[in-house]
Design a protein around this motif. Structure first.
Motif, PDB file in Angstrom:
ATOM      1  N   MET A   2      89.295  -8.169 -38.114  1.00  9.68           N
ATOM      2  CA  MET A   2      90.263  -7.096 -38.183  1.00  9.68           C
ATOM      3  C   MET A   2      89.561  -5.794 -38.598  1.00  9.68           C
ATOM      4  O   MET A   2      88.710  -5.812 -39.482  1.00  9.68           O
ATOM      5  CB  MET A   2      91.369  -7.448 -39.185  1.00  9.68           C
ATOM      6  N   VAL A   7      87.788 -10.269 -44.698  1.00 15.17           N
ATOM      7  CA  VAL A   7      88.670 -11.349 -45.100  1.00 15.17           C
ATOM      8  C   VAL A   7      87.855 -12.423 -45.815  1.00 15.17           C
ATOM      9  O   VAL A   7      86.708 -12.692 -45.434  1.00 15.17           O
ATOM     10  CB  VAL A   7      89.406 -11.950 -43.876  1.00 15.17           C
ATOM     11  N   PRO A   8      88.443 -13.028 -46.870  1.00 12.52           N
ATOM     12  CA  PRO A   8      89.778 -12.703 -47.375  1.00 12.52           C
ATOM     13  C   PRO A   8      89.823 -11.341 -48.063  1.00 12.52           C
ATOM     14  O   PRO A   8      88.896 -10.967 -48.768  1.00 12.52           O
ATOM     15  CB  PRO A   8      90.065 -13.833 -48.366  1.00 12.52           C
ATOM     16  N   ALA A  18      95.513  -7.318 -43.292  1.00 14.98           N
ATOM     17  CA  ALA A  18      95.101  -8.678 -42.922  1.00 14.98           C
ATOM     18  C   ALA A  18      96.293  -9.582 -42.634  1.00 14.98           C
ATOM     19  O   ALA A  18      96.160 -10.578 -41.915  1.00 14.98           O
ATOM     20  CB  ALA A  18      94.254  -9.283 -44.033  1.00 14.98           C
ATOM     21  N   LEU A  19      97.458  -9.251 -43.182  1.00 20.59           N
ATOM     22  CA  LEU A  19      98.661 -10.070 -42.985  1.00 20.59           C
ATOM     23  C   LEU A  19      99.495  -9.607 -41.790  1.00 20.59           C
ATOM     24  O   LEU A  19     100.650 -10.011 -41.660  1.00 20.59           O
ATOM     25  CB  LEU A  19      99.519 -10.049 -44.255  1.00 20.59           C
ATOM     26  N   LEU A  25      95.219 -13.806 -33.177  1.00 21.70           N
ATOM     27  CA  LEU A  25      93.789 -13.895 -33.451  1.00 21.70           C
ATOM     28  C   LEU A  25      92.978 -13.635 -32.187  1.00 21.70           C
ATOM     29  O   LEU A  25      93.355 -14.037 -31.092  1.00 21.70           O
ATOM     30  CB  LEU A  25      93.435 -15.277 -33.994  1.00 21.70           C
ATOM     31  N   GLU A  29      87.519 -14.096 -34.236  1.00 20.47           N
ATOM     32  CA  GLU A  29      88.114 -14.351 -35.551  1.00 20.47           C
ATOM     33  C   GLU A  29      88.431 -15.820 -35.795  1.00 20.47           C
ATOM     34  O   GLU A  29      88.824 -16.195 -36.906  1.00 20.47           O
ATOM     35  CB  GLU A  29      89.399 -13.526 -35.703  1.00 20.47           C
ATOM     36  N   LEU A  33      89.478 -17.612 -39.372  1.00 19.38           N
ATOM     37  CA  LEU A  33      90.915 -17.568 -39.652  1.00 19.38           C
ATOM     38  C   LEU A  33      91.739 -18.687 -39.028  1.00 19.38           C
ATOM     39  O   LEU A  33      92.893 -18.892 -39.431  1.00 19.38           O
ATOM     40  CB  LEU A  33      91.484 -16.217 -39.173  1.00 19.38           C
ATOM     41  N   ARG A 301      92.957 -17.775 -46.072  1.00 18.93           N
ATOM     42  CA  ARG A 301      91.826 -17.384 -45.235  1.00 18.93           C
ATOM     43  C   ARG A 301      91.852 -15.874 -44.970  1.00 18.93           C
ATOM     44  O   ARG A 301      90.823 -15.278 -44.641  1.00 18.93           O
ATOM     45  CB  ARG A 301      91.849 -18.132 -43.901  1.00 18.93           C
ATOM     46  N   ARG A 302      93.004 -15.273 -45.108  1.00 19.60           N
ATOM     47  CA  ARG A 302      93.156 -13.842 -44.874  1.00 19.60           C
ATOM     48  C   ARG A 302      93.101 -13.022 -46.161  1.00 19.60           C
ATOM     49  O   ARG A 302      92.622 -11.888 -46.157  1.00 19.60           O
ATOM     50  CB  ARG A 302      94.501 -13.574 -44.179  1.00 19.60           C
ATOM     51  N   LEU A 328     103.780 -14.671 -42.571  1.00 19.31           N
ATOM     52  CA  LEU A 328     102.979 -13.459 -42.657  1.00 19.31           C
ATOM     53  C   LEU A 328     103.851 -12.225 -42.839  1.00 19.31           C
ATOM     54  O   LEU A 328     103.507 -11.299 -43.586  1.00 19.31           O
ATOM     55  CB  LEU A 328     102.106 -13.322 -41.415  1.00 19.31           C
ATOM     56  N   GLN A 332     103.481  -9.788 -45.988  1.00 16.49           N
ATOM     57  CA  GLN A 332     103.086  -8.401 -45.744  1.00 16.49           C
ATOM     58  C   GLN A 332     104.096  -7.438 -46.370  1.00 16.49           C
ATOM     59  O   GLN A 332     103.724  -6.451 -47.012  1.00 16.49           O
ATOM     60  CB  GLN A 332     102.950  -8.129 -44.250  1.00 16.49           C
TER      61      GLN A 332
END
Length: 439
Positions: A2, A7-8, A18-19, A25, A29, A33, A301-302, A328, A332
């Motif tokens: 990204m 990340v994370p 990231a979220l 993906l 990535e 991820l 992972r993010r 997500l 977020q």
């Protein structure tokens, strides 16, 4: 990875990026991820394609936002040594909720052309005369029928591969942004979609001879279109979708799997594969610890888990109902709430605000009859999917009902956010039984 985010993510500003739940993906990535799910059909699709590479047509069923794009990206990466992968993000191309079979085949043709003229796929200088002749023929037909006699951008000294790549990209932009061009495509190929299919077949055959790889096309985003158009597409034009010679995977609306039309639809295809949501519970209500752990891993992972207070991640997993986009989306928004409040960690109060915001979206969307159907599902201990016509079909389409596959036979549960909405309405309204005075 990204852009500009490691990340994370180690801070809330990076965590917010990231979220992002709207961005699937990318191949680069996956290693960092991608999280596999226990009941994914992807290994079966991969094996089927390796055993029968000569063009199986597969319906890939799942909820919007359940992770189909990510699974297909992973599949394409696993098959890269033996298949040329051609993604057709159909909703991104047309950017409107309606589509017909002619437009679908046209978009597939343009995307295949763009891949076929990519020098990382077919390097310049190694092609045969027959290949250049085919590309020239395709270029002239497209240019004459849709652009006119003048080449795009005037006469060009560039090789036909470059000219055709530019033309295909420009036409794709035009059909996605110009109603007149889109109408022209519909009219031109309404009774001659076979010409487009022949172009797909010729190009894929030549690609196979040159690269010694089969072509895999995956049409992503069909579940985002109106259900009435999807019915027309798959019921009345299913044969057109199976005519192209390459292997093709079509995403398919989960709500249509439980319509009376589905029996006839699936006859045209080699296989139907279902991508269930991650399971947070079993059908009997007992926790599914593996499903919860995998959902938690999608987040960690993010984002550094230290950015969340101890109870936030487990709560978010439960609120998501195992639906990846919802998980997500909630986190977020909760991260945004924490940033606005000038906090260094996301707390439970921020998650609750995010839940309320999403709950309000469902409140605006749902109708009185929907609440009646939702209560029926809530009160059904079996939670079977044997009668998903009518309101249940619409509730599967909009995500109020979620389908799972972690028991013998599929089953449905109410999206936890919608379930909480039912509880709130029943606490505040004496008309919760569905009469005309309230929801």
């Amino acid at each position: 990875m990204m852009p500009d985010v490691k990340v994370p993510a180690a801070n809330l500003a990076d965590a917010f990026i990231a979220l992002n739940h709207r961005r699937p993906l990318q191949p680069s990535e996956l290693a960092a991820l991608f999280v596999s799910r226990p009941d994914s059909p992807t290994p079966y699709i991969q094996t089927r394609l390796k055993l029968t590479p000569a063009g199986p047509k597969i319906l890939f069923v799942g909820h919007m936002g359940s992770g189909k794009s990510t699974e297909l990206t992973y599949l394409a990466e696993q098959l890269r040594d033996s298949f040329i992968s051609v993604q057709v993000p159909i909703y991104e191309i047309y950017q409107k909720p309606d589509i017909n079979h002619t437009e679908l085949i046209y978009a597939m043709t343009l995307r295949l052309i763009q891949v076929a003229t990519d020098e990382s796929v077919v390097p310049r200088g190694v092609v045969k005369a027959a290949w250049e002749k085919l590309l020239e023929d395709v270029f002239l037909r497209l240019k004459k029928s849709l652009v006119g006699e003048q080449p795009v951008g005037g006469e060009s000294p560039h090789p036909v591969t470059v000219r055709l790549a530019v033309l295909a990209a420009e036409l794709e932009t035009k059909v996605g942004t110009e109603d007149a061009t889109r109408r022209q495509v519909r009219e031109l190929y309404a009774t001659n979609v076979g010409e487009l299919i022949q172009q797909i077949n010729d190009l894929s055959d030549q690609l196979r001879q040159i690269t010694h790889k089969h072509v895999l096309m995956w049409v992503d985003g069909l579940e985002k279109f109106d259900l009435k158009d999807m019915r027309e597409l798959f019921v009345n034009h299913g044969r057109s979708l199976t005519e192209p010679r390459p292997a093709v995977i079509y995403t398919f609306p989960v709500a249509m799997r439980y319509t009376y039309d589905f029996t006839s639809i699936q006859r045209d295809f080699d296989r139907v594969e279902f991508l269930p949501n991650f399971s947070v519970n079993h059908r009997d209500g007992q926790p599914d610890e593996l499903g919860r752990a995998r959902l938690t891993e999608i987040v960690t992972r993010r984002v550094d888990p230290g950015l969340f207070q101890e109870n936030v991640l487990p709560e978010a997993v439960l609120w998501s109902g195992g639906h990846v986009k919802t998980l997500l989306q909630l986190l977020q928004q909760a991260t945004l709430e924490a940033v606005v409040a000038n906090r260094q960690q996301v707390g439970s109060e921020h998650l609750q605000r995010a839940v309320r915001r999403l709950r309000d979206n469902y409140m605006v969307m749902l109708r009185k009859n929907d609440y009646v159907a939702l209560r029926q599902v809530r009160d059904d201990s079996a939670k079977d999917l044997t009668d998903a016509e009518g309101e249940k079909k619409d509730l599967l389409y909009n995500g109020s009902l979620l389908e799972y596959g972690n028991t013998r036979g599929p089953w449905i549960g109410i999206n936890p956010i919608v379930s909480e909405l039912l509880d709130v309405l029943e606490e505040t309204s004496p008309a919760a039984d569905g009469d005309s005075s309230g929801p």
